[in-house]
Scaffold this active site. Structure first.
Site, mmCIF file in Angstrom:
data_model
loop_
_atom_site.group_PDB
_atom_site.id
_atom_site.type_symbol
_atom_site.label_atom_id
_atom_site.label_comp_id
_atom_site.label_asym_id
_atom_site.label_seq_id
_atom_site.Cartn_x
_atom_site.Cartn_y
_atom_site.Cartn_z
ATOM 1 N N HIS A 189 -48.918 -3.237 -59.958
ATOM 2 C CA HIS A 189 -48.260 -2.925 -58.395
ATOM 3 C C HIS A 189 -49.276 -4.172 -57.707
ATOM 4 C CE1 HIS A 189 -46.844 -0.181 -55.021
ATOM 5 N NE2 HIS A 189 -46.847 -1.515 -54.856
ATOM 6 N N GLU A 226 -48.764 6.522 -59.741
ATOM 7 C CA GLU A 226 -49.914 5.230 -60.005
ATOM 8 C C GLU A 226 -51.325 5.816 -59.659
ATOM 9 O OE1 GLU A 226 -48.510 2.073 -57.187
ATOM 10 O OE2 GLU A 226 -46.760 1.624 -58.217
ATOM 11 N N ARG A 251 -40.514 0.862 -55.328
ATOM 12 C CA ARG A 251 -41.249 1.639 -55.443
ATOM 13 C C ARG A 251 -40.905 2.442 -56.717
ATOM 14 N NH1 ARG A 251 -43.860 -0.168 -52.736
ATOM 15 N NH2 ARG A 251 -44.694 0.271 -50.367
#
Length: 326
Positions: free
Chosen positions: A272, A254, A225
């Site tokens: 991601h 993000e 993360r």
């Protein structure tokens, strides 16, 4: 009567088709909830989760099904207090995340992106590249030794990489030493791969001190993360040469990525997408559907964060969420 479900993030077409067939499906438009209905379930993604204000506006909510393994964006303490079940799609994406971690490692150490650009730009033969770094034999440290961490370790061992790890506890893994001091692990590693879960307990676990300990010749890989790494400290260390390289699939805010990272030739970036394969996203979608079906049938959930029947914990749930996400 079919239960009413709120879809926060789009899913694969077959998942949405089955949701529409089995439930009364409402798509969240980011502004207003459907009026006069009782939303009993939410389908969302790990990045978006379920904002607390929206959770509070759903008094009849019984289950939150997350298409992913991240629970950072869901208030688990409040969910437990309200006896709301929360499920994730753990287990099915382990291989993909571990594969991408190795792909990032290989790409960063062997300078695959600069090499690709050199060929595409027609500069092969007229311009050279600096020598890259050898992968085989490089010392690998893994932060977080859950399923993903162990899958990365197995892959790294196939490259003859000595592996050691830092985790919440010593798992007594054959041939893989446990290092209780994270800074010591970083100092001893040529490559440090972050596979620990997110959540309040691991925010900025990879601090400026740890980043510096990886060193000017080292590589930091993050497939966990964005919140686990102090992103501002990471950028400064790369700019100053205190960290050699970075390879990142996740970021603090993000989809926003610090501009400085996008201009560095010693950084590999991905949007991601560790679990973004057809096979794994299909399995994840099926698990979302199966967890929903189990809940409304009154049968055990397949992959709960904690069962809905468990009373609210006296301690923060954050520490309990760590293991499934690594």
């Amino acid at each position: 009567m079919k239960p009413h479900i709120l879809l926060i993030e789009p899913m694969m077409p077959f998942v949405e088709a089955e949701l529409e067939q089995g439930y009364v499906l409402h798509r969240w438009n980011g502004e207003t909830l459907p009026s006069g209905v009782s939303i009993r379930g939410v389908v969302t993604g790990g990045g978006t989760g379920l904002p607390r204000k929206l959770m509070d506006a759903l008094p009849d909510l019984e289950i939150i099904t997350i298409n992913g393994i991240g629970t950072d964006a869901v208030d688990l303490v409040e969910a437990a207090r309200r006896n709301i079940a929360v499920t994730v799609t753990r287990d099915v994406l382990t291989d993909d995340v571990a594969d991408l971690a190795m792909a990032l490692l290989l790409s960063a150490l062997r300078d695959l992106l600069p090499g690709d650009a050199l060929v595409r730009q027609g500069l092969w033969g007229s311009k050279g590249l600096p020598l890259s770094r050898k992968v085989s034999g490089a010392k690998l440290g893994i932060v977080g030794m859950g399923q993903v961490g162990q899958a990365i370790a197995r892959r790294a061992q196939a490259f003859s990489m000595p592996v050691s790890y830092f985790s919440r506890r010593d798992l007594s893994l054959p041939g893989i030493p446990f290092v209780a001091d994270l800074k010591a692990l970083a100092e001893a590693s040529d490559v440090l791969v972050v596979a620990a879960s997110g959540g309040a307990q691991s925010r900025h676990l990879i601090s400026e001190d740890i980043i510096e300990a990886v060193g000017p010749e080292g590589l930091l890989v993050n497939v966990a993360r964005g919140s686990v790494v102090d992103e501002e400290a990471l950028v400064r260390a790369l700019q100053d040469g205190r960290l050699g390289r970075a390879a990142l699939d996740v970021f603090a805010d993000e989809p926003h990525v610090p501009q400085a990272l996008t201009t560095m030739s010693n950084v590999v970036l991905q949007p991601h997408r560790a679990s973004a394969t057809i096979e794994t996203r299909t399995a994840m979608g099926r698990l979302v559907l199966d967890n929903l079906a189990a809940h409304f049938a009154g049968t055990p959930l397949l992959t709960p964060v904690f069962p809905a029947t468990v009373p609210a914990p006296s301690a923060p749930v954050a520490a309990r969420e760590a293991e499934p996400a690594t």
